[in-house]
Design a protein around this motif. Structure first.
Motif, PDB file in Angstrom:
ATOM      1  N   UNK A 131       0.865  -1.184   0.000  1.00 23.76           N
ATOM      2  CA  UNK A 131       0.000   0.000   0.000  1.00 23.76           C
ATOM      3  C   UNK A 131       0.897   1.227   0.000  1.00 23.76           C
ATOM      4  N   UNK A 132       1.128   1.787  -1.186  1.00 15.61           N
ATOM      5  CA  UNK A 132       2.136   2.834  -1.277  1.00 15.61           C
ATOM      6  C   UNK A 132       1.657   4.176  -0.722  1.00 15.61           C
ATOM      7  N   UNK A 133       2.590   4.904  -0.150  1.00 10.89           N
ATOM      8  CA  UNK A 133       2.358   6.314   0.126  1.00 10.89           C
ATOM      9  C   UNK A 133       2.894   7.060  -1.085  1.00 10.89           C
ATOM     10  N   UNK A 134       2.001   7.670  -1.851  1.00  9.90           N
ATOM     11  CA  UNK A 134       2.381   8.191  -3.159  1.00  9.90           C
ATOM     12  C   UNK A 134       3.337   9.381  -3.047  1.00  9.90           C
ATOM     13  N   UNK A 135       3.929   9.723  -4.187  1.00  7.10           N
ATOM     14  CA  UNK A 135       4.776  10.911  -4.278  1.00  7.10           C
ATOM     15  C   UNK A 135       3.946  12.153  -3.968  1.00  7.10           C
ATOM     16  N   UNK A 136       4.612  13.217  -3.617  1.00 11.47           N
ATOM     17  CA  UNK A 136       3.915  14.480  -3.379  1.00 11.47           C
ATOM     18  C   UNK A 136       3.316  15.003  -4.681  1.00 11.47           C
ATOM     19  N   UNK A 137       2.323  15.866  -4.556  1.00  9.45           N
ATOM     20  CA  UNK A 137       1.648  16.415  -5.739  1.00  9.45           C
ATOM     21  C   UNK A 137       2.628  17.172  -6.636  1.00  9.45           C
ATOM     22  N   UNK A 138       3.535  17.942  -6.021  1.00  2.00           N
ATOM     23  CA  UNK A 138       4.519  18.671  -6.811  1.00  2.00           C
ATOM     24  C   UNK A 138       5.404  17.738  -7.606  1.00  2.00           C
ATOM     25  N   UNK A 139       5.853  16.645  -6.981  1.00  2.00           N
ATOM     26  CA  UNK A 139       6.710  15.684  -7.677  1.00  2.00           C
ATOM     27  C   UNK A 139       5.973  15.021  -8.829  1.00  2.00           C
ATOM     28  N   UNK A 140       4.702  14.703  -8.612  1.00  2.00           N
ATOM     29  CA  UNK A 140       3.918  14.046  -9.660  1.00  2.00           C
ATOM     30  C   UNK A 140       3.725  14.971 -10.857  1.00  2.00           C
ATOM     31  N   UNK A 141       3.363  16.219 -10.591  1.00  2.00           N
ATOM     32  CA  UNK A 141       3.157  17.172 -11.682  1.00  2.00           C
ATOM     33  C   UNK A 141       4.445  17.405 -12.474  1.00  2.00           C
ATOM     34  N   UNK A 142       5.549  17.566 -11.778  1.00  3.49           N
ATOM     35  CA  UNK A 142       6.821  17.783 -12.471  1.00  3.49           C
ATOM     36  C   UNK A 142       7.249  16.537 -13.249  1.00  3.49           C
ATOM     37  N   UNK A 143       7.035  15.362 -12.679  1.00  2.00           N
ATOM     38  CA  UNK A 143       7.425  14.112 -13.340  1.00  2.00           C
ATOM     39  C   UNK A 143       6.730  13.964 -14.685  1.00  2.00           C
ATOM     40  N   UNK A 144       5.404  14.095 -14.693  1.00  2.00           N
ATOM     41  CA  UNK A 144       4.674  13.873 -15.935  1.00  2.00           C
ATOM     42  C   UNK A 144       4.862  15.018 -16.931  1.00  2.00           C
ATOM     43  N   UNK A 145       5.053  16.220 -16.451  1.00  2.00           N
ATOM     44  CA  UNK A 145       5.318  17.344 -17.358  1.00  2.00           C
ATOM     45  C   UNK A 145       6.641  17.143 -18.088  1.00  2.00           C
ATOM     46  N   UNK A 146       7.676  16.792 -17.330  1.00  2.00           N
ATOM     47  CA  UNK A 146       8.989  16.575 -17.949  1.00  2.00           C
ATOM     48  C   UNK A 146       8.940  15.381 -18.888  1.00  2.00           C
ATOM     49  N   UNK A 147       8.242  14.317 -18.484  1.00  2.00           N
ATOM     50  CA  UNK A 147       8.148  13.125 -19.328  1.00  2.00           C
ATOM     51  C   UNK A 147       7.516  13.460 -20.672  1.00  2.00           C
ATOM     52  N   UNK A 148       6.418  14.224 -20.654  1.00  2.00           N
ATOM     53  CA  UNK A 148       5.747  14.606 -21.895  1.00  2.00           C
ATOM     54  C   UNK A 148       6.659  15.466 -22.763  1.00  2.00           C
ATOM     55  N   UNK A 149       7.355  16.427 -22.139  1.00  2.00           N
ATOM     56  CA  UNK A 149       8.241  17.312 -22.898  1.00  2.00           C
ATOM     57  C   UNK A 149       9.404  16.548 -23.515  1.00  2.00           C
ATOM     58  N   UNK A 150       9.947  15.569 -22.787  1.00  2.00           N
ATOM     59  CA  UNK A 150      11.061  14.779 -23.313  1.00  2.00           C
ATOM     60  C   UNK A 150      10.624  13.991 -24.543  1.00  2.00           C
ATOM     61  N   UNK A 171      14.986  17.699  -3.184  1.00  2.00           N
ATOM     62  CA  UNK A 171      15.821  17.951  -2.012  1.00  2.00           C
ATOM     63  C   UNK A 171      14.964  18.065  -0.755  1.00  2.00           C
ATOM     64  N   UNK A 172      13.826  18.717  -0.859  1.00  2.00           N
ATOM     65  CA  UNK A 172      12.947  18.880   0.289  1.00  2.00           C
ATOM     66  C   UNK A 172      12.017  17.692   0.492  1.00  2.00           C
ATOM     67  N   UNK A 173      11.748  16.930  -0.593  1.00  2.00           N
ATOM     68  CA  UNK A 173      10.748  15.870  -0.516  1.00  2.00           C
ATOM     69  C   UNK A 173      11.279  14.594  -1.169  1.00  2.00           C
ATOM     70  N   UNK A 174      11.984  13.754  -0.417  1.00  2.00           N
ATOM     71  CA  UNK A 174      12.524  12.517  -0.988  1.00  2.00           C
ATOM     72  C   UNK A 174      11.401  11.554  -1.352  1.00  2.00           C
ATOM     73  N   UNK A 175      11.671  10.610  -2.256  1.00  2.00           N
ATOM     74  CA  UNK A 175      10.614   9.683  -2.699  1.00  2.00           C
ATOM     75  C   UNK A 175      10.218   8.717  -1.595  1.00  2.00           C
ATOM     76  N   UNK A 176       9.027   8.110  -1.703  1.00  2.00           N
ATOM     77  CA  UNK A 176       8.612   7.113  -0.707  1.00  2.00           C
ATOM     78  C   UNK A 176       9.422   5.829  -0.831  1.00  2.00           C
ATOM     79  N   UNK A 177       9.293   4.988   0.161  1.00  2.00           N
ATOM     80  CA  UNK A 177      10.061   3.733   0.185  1.00  2.00           C
ATOM     81  C   UNK A 177       9.603   2.774  -0.902  1.00  2.00           C
ATOM     82  N   UNK A 178      10.522   1.905  -1.326  1.00  2.00           N
ATOM     83  CA  UNK A 178      10.219   0.905  -2.335  1.00  2.00           C
ATOM     84  C   UNK A 178       9.566  -0.314  -1.681  1.00  2.00           C
ATOM     85  N   UNK A 179       8.780  -1.080  -2.457  1.00  2.00           N
ATOM     86  CA  UNK A 179       8.156  -2.292  -1.894  1.00  2.00           C
ATOM     87  C   UNK A 179       9.167  -3.419  -1.688  1.00  2.00           C
TER      88      UNK A 179
END
Length: 539
Positions: free
Chosen positions: A40-59, A106-114
């Motif tokens: 049962x994952x604790x998801x990434x922060x909203x800021x991390x999610x938005x930046x992740x998918x934005x950069x992915x689309x741009x790449x 730097x301020x918000x590290x990723x959640x733990x891996x399964x």
């Protein structure tokens, strides 16, 4: 075994003392990340999610646009230019968003891996993420280097918005031509190779995410805004991330805005400058030479009337010798008006004296032959202008030259002996309307100022086309290229003052202007309209 709940949010900012998170009470829900099944994952922060998918689309768009502009569209076509500008815009955006992503992480590290993710897989995943961040910075930087040192200097306008210019990298303008070419080759090859590496890394990243999703069924939900998992994690560093990214972006775009115009670009007066001094000084010399030549002709006619050929020849030679010191800078015929070299004028004077002597000996000189005299005109700098306009990115660009020199010998009743010679200081060009970098106008694919700082027009014939209307046909020399050019102009003479207005249309590709950046005319109009307004005084 489930992880023991923490009573404080673990993050680097708190450990660094940058933030003091609120301590949780016994009644507060604690977001946990169980590593055993069911995951049962604790998801990434909203800021991390938005930046992740934005950069992915741009790449993905970056890779697609880069491939399309190099392999799918015609070189030099308007479509390739559009893709090129879009590719640069996407690259600049990726660079800024990557800065934001690193700051946020730097301020918000990723959640733990399964539990299903092994130690080796964690190490590989960590390495892949580091390489991702490295490529997201290095690839845009290498592209930035390419457009900075390229001989084709084209403005980078983000998303075709003139208020979003992107500058060239500082510190590279002083490189030699060979150094710029070598750096462009290295940066271009690196940019292309790393782009392919980025594509391979994206595929590897997708494959890893799909593998873990199949193992646990919940893995990808960590990067979804719709899945709460064990609860959204509290985020830190909002203000710092936004402010840092905004300051960097504003600084880069702001510096480009200042660099688009030279400090003296808003000076409106046309000032031929010191170039006026030499023609003004030569006017008196020319007048003296013309007077001496006329006196010589009169003396010669008198001697011939006495039928004494030999003394007449000697008298003519003496008169010619007296006139030669005044020959420097004189403009009495078409050749000397175009090439005002003192030695050439002196040679012409000697040839005229020799021809006169031969005619005297043969008895062929007519005492009724008139002496040709064409008045010269001095340009008033503050009341004269030389400008041009052209289309650029669906808008009109207007520019002017702040310094030019004109040598004019004109008589509406003696057009055969009238001449116009204009020298333009190309480095004095300034943009007066529209948005385009002055470096692009002056660059090697533009006017080529550094290699050839002057352009010249020399008339060969002047003919009348109507009342007060004329056409001057001659040669325009620009960037070592000489091609025919025609000037249509009107002229009004009031006593000793003349006012001329004229224009011509030039095909820029005839002088290799914009040939590399836009040979098809999709962005830069093929035709350039040149206009001039000249007020001059009779010398």
């Amino acid at each position: 075994m489930p992880c023991a709940p923490n009573r404080a949010v673990p993050n680097r900012a708190a450990r660094a003392g940058l933030y003091r998170p609120r301590q949780l009470s016994e009644s507060d829900p604690v977001p946990t990340t169980p590593t055993d099944r069911p995951f049962r994952p604790s998801r990434y922060t909203t800021g991390a999610i938005l930046l992740h998918w934005s950069i992915a689309l741009l790449v993905i768009l970056q890779i697609a646009s880069g491939y399309a502009m190099g392999a799918l569209v015609a070189p030099g076509s308007p479509t390739q230019y559009t893709l090129f500008q879009l590719h640069k815009s996407l690259g600049a955006t990726v660079l800024l968003l990557t800065v934001a992503r690193i700051t946020w992480r730097f301020f918000n590290p990723p959640p733990a891996e399964p539990e299903s993710v092994t130690r080796v897989e964690r190490l590989v995943a960590g390495l892949v993420h580091k390489v991702f961040y490295l490529l997201l910075i290095v690839i845009p930087l290498t592209g930035w280097i390419v457009i900075t040192v390229s001989p084709v200097q084209i403005d980078t306008i983000l998303y075709f918005q003139n208020w979003l210019p992107w500058p060239h990298l500082p510190g590279l303008a002083g490189l030699s031509a060979d150094a710029r070419t070598g750096l462009e080759d290295i940066a271009g090859e690196t940019h292309e190779i790393l782009a392919y590496a980025m594509g391979a890394l994206v595929l590897l990243h997708i494959a890893g995410a799909v593998k873990h999703q199949l193992d646990d069924g919940q893995y990808i939900r960590r990067m979804s805004l719709l899945a709460r998992g064990a609860g959204p994690r509290k985020a830190y560093g909002h203000a710092t991330t936004v402010l840092a990214t905004a300051l960097i972006g504003a600084g880069i775009i702001g510096s480009a805005g200042f660099a688009r115009y030279e400090p003296d670009a808003d000076k409106a007066a046309v000032s031929p400058g010191t170039a006026e001094t030499a023609p003004a000084r030569d006017a008196d010399v020319a007048e003296t030479f013309a007077t001496a030549a006329m006196d010589a002709s009169e003396a010669e006619a008198t001697e011939l009337a006495a039928a004494d050929a030999a003394p007449a020849a000697a008298e003519t030679a003496a008169a010619s010798d007296d006139a030669e010191p005044a020959a420097a800078g004189a403009v009495t015929d078409r050749t000397t008006a175009v090439e005002p070299a003192p030695a050439g004028v002196a040679a012409d004077a000697a040839e005229e004296a020799e021809a006169t002597q031969l005619a005297a000996v043969a008895g062929a000189t007519s005492p009724d032959a008139p002496a040709a005299s064409v008045p010269e005109w001095a340009v008033r700098p503050q009341e004269s202008a030389l400008a041009f306009t052209f289309g650029y990115q669906s808008a009109e660009i207007a520019a002017r030259f702040g310094s030019f020199d004109a040598r004019i010998a004109f008589d509406p009743d003696n057009l055969d002996a009238s001449t116009v010679s204009v020298t333009v200081d190309l480095d004095s060009v300034a943009i007066t309307s529209g948005t385009i970098a002055i470096g692009q106008v002056k660059g090697g694919d533009g006017l080529g100022v550094s290699a050839n700082p002057q352009a010249t027009f020399t008339s060969e014939t002047i003919r009348r086309t109507g009342e007060g209307a004329y056409v001057a046909e001659g040669v325009l020399r620009l960037k070592t290229i000489e091609r025919p050019a025609t000037l249509d102009f009107t002229l009004e003479i009031d006593g000793d003052t003349a006012v001329a207005h004229g224009k011509t249309t030039l095909e820029r590709l005839g002088w290799d202007v914009g040939r590399q950046s836009d040979p098809k005319g999709g962005t830069i109009s093929p035709a350039v309209e040149v206009t001039f307004d000249v007020t001059a005084d009779r010398r």
